[in-house]
Design a protein around this motif. Structure first.
Motif, PDB file in Angstrom:
ATOM      1  N   VAL A   1      -0.098   0.403   1.332  1.00  0.00           N
ATOM      2  CA  VAL A   1       0.791   0.712   2.453  1.00  0.00           C
ATOM      3  C   VAL A   1       0.330   0.002   3.719  1.00  0.00           C
ATOM      4  N   ASN A   2      -0.968   0.045   3.971  1.00  0.00           N
ATOM      5  CA  ASN A   2      -1.535  -0.573   5.163  1.00  0.00           C
ATOM      6  C   ASN A   2      -1.323  -2.090   5.160  1.00  0.00           C
ATOM      7  N   GLU A   3      -1.601  -2.729   4.029  1.00  0.00           N
ATOM      8  CA  GLU A   3      -1.515  -4.175   3.977  1.00  0.00           C
ATOM      9  C   GLU A   3      -0.077  -4.673   3.852  1.00  0.00           C
TER      10      GLU A   3
ATOM     11  N   ARG B   1       3.436  -8.142   6.865  1.00  0.00           N
ATOM     12  CA  ARG B   1       4.721  -8.395   7.520  1.00  0.00           C
ATOM     13  C   ARG B   1       4.519  -8.863   8.958  1.00  0.00           C
ATOM     14  N   LEU B   2       3.596  -8.216   9.651  1.00  0.00           N
ATOM     15  CA  LEU B   2       3.296  -8.626  11.023  1.00  0.00           C
ATOM     16  C   LEU B   2       2.622  -9.999  11.053  1.00  0.00           C
TER      17      LEU B   2
ATOM     18  N   CYS C   1      -1.897 -10.461  12.170  1.00  0.00           N
ATOM     19  CA  CYS C   1      -1.100  -9.303  12.593  1.00  0.00           C
ATOM     20  C   CYS C   1      -1.482  -8.878  14.003  1.00  0.00           C
ATOM     21  N   ALA C   2      -2.735  -9.179  14.384  1.00  0.00           N
ATOM     22  CA  ALA C   2      -3.220  -8.930  15.753  1.00  0.00           C
ATOM     23  C   ALA C   2      -3.201  -7.455  16.136  1.00  0.00           C
ATOM     24  N   VAL C   3      -3.481  -6.592  15.163  1.00  0.00           N
ATOM     25  CA  VAL C   3      -3.604  -5.154  15.428  1.00  0.00           C
ATOM     26  C   VAL C   3      -5.016  -4.746  15.012  1.00  0.00           C
ATOM     27  N   PRO C   4      -5.951  -4.684  15.960  1.00  0.00           N
ATOM     28  CA  PRO C   4      -7.357  -4.406  15.620  1.00  0.00           C
ATOM     29  C   PRO C   4      -7.568  -3.145  14.792  1.00  0.00           C
ATOM     30  N   THR C   5      -6.855  -2.067  15.093  1.00  0.00           N
ATOM     31  CA  THR C   5      -7.025  -0.823  14.349  1.00  0.00           C
ATOM     32  C   THR C   5      -6.629  -1.003  12.891  1.00  0.00           C
ATOM     33  N   LEU C   6      -5.536  -1.715  12.655  1.00  0.00           N
ATOM     34  CA  LEU C   6      -5.084  -1.974  11.294  1.00  0.00           C
ATOM     35  C   LEU C   6      -6.094  -2.841  10.549  1.00  0.00           C
TER      36      LEU C   6
END
Length: 240
Positions: free
Chosen positions: A89-91, A96-97, A150-155
């Motif tokens: 789910v996370n990946e 997509r991002l 994706c540039a979302v550090p938390t993800l």
């Protein structure tokens, strides 16, 4: 200031070494990590080792039991299923991002990471059921690079944690992949192609299939908590 930097560098080095040894199967699941022995092995103080272990507790690669000390986690198939689904789910969201936001530099770095993965020996010489340490590192690097854009550090942080947890399971059930007829290299080529073609839907589908196939292999191999100690490298005397 210099002494503080040196201390931080040493702590980071010991944590990295401990993490690598745990993931490589140096100790069996459930085995206690003795501070005295670890201090001697890594040639540092028990304070530094304790700090490193405490940080690994946060990464879920070490279990801290009240009044008993630090232990290698005992694994369960049920937990692996949950971890695999969470990773998928996370990946799926992350890729997509990444496909949407990735630039030419990301494409070039992704291709380079895949080239390294392709050129790195997959199985250990003399033991075709055991993955090489270099390949495991290259594999993680490729999957990390896939989502980097994706540039979302938390993800990204969550992705790395889930990757480590999955690798911990794979180390103890690595031989399970012999029970499934698969071409891992081709799976990576297809994932790469989908990412470079900016086909987020296809890349998401391929990533899920990639992880779920490994889970099915472990299930088919009959991995269980009872089999961990008897089949582990540490128990068989081949710990590194």
């Amino acid at each position: 200031m210099s002494k503080r930097i040196d201390a931080e560098t040493l702590s980071t080095h010991v944590r990295s070494a401990l993490r690598s040894d745990i993931l490589s199967g140096k100790w069996a699941p459930g085995e206690k990590l003795q501070l005295t022995d670890l201090s001697s092995h890594y040639q540092t103080s028990s304070t530094v080792v304790r700090e490193a272990l405490t940080r690994l507790v946060g990464d879920r690669l070490v279990l801290l039991k009240a009044n008993r000390g630090f232990f290698v986690p005992v694994l369960s198939l049920a937990e692996l299923k949950d971890i695999t689904e969470l990773r998928c789910v996370n990946e799926e969201f992350g890729i997509r991002l990444a496909v949407e936001r990735g630039d030419l530099a990301w494409e070039s770095e992704l291709m380079a990471a895949h080239h390294t993965l392709e050129r790195t020996p997959y199985r250990t010489e003399g033991d075709d059921a055991q993955l090489t340490d270099d390949w495991v590192r290259a594999h993680q690097a490729f999957h990390e690079k896939l989502l980097q854009a994706c540039a979302v550090p938390t993800l990204i942080d969550l992705t790395c944690t889930l990757s480590d947890l999955t690798q911990l399971y794979n180390r103890w059930a690595g031989r399970a992949t012999r029970f499934v007829n698969r071409d891992v290299a081709q799976e990576h080529r297809e994932i790469l192609a989908a990412a470079l073609n900016r086909d987020a839907k296809e890349a998401s589908k391929l990533l899920r299939s990639h992880y779920e196939t490994t889970l099915k292999a472990i299930e088919k191999a009959g991995f269980s908590e009872d089999s961990q100690t008897s089949s582990s490298p540490a128990a068989s005397g081949s710990a590194r």
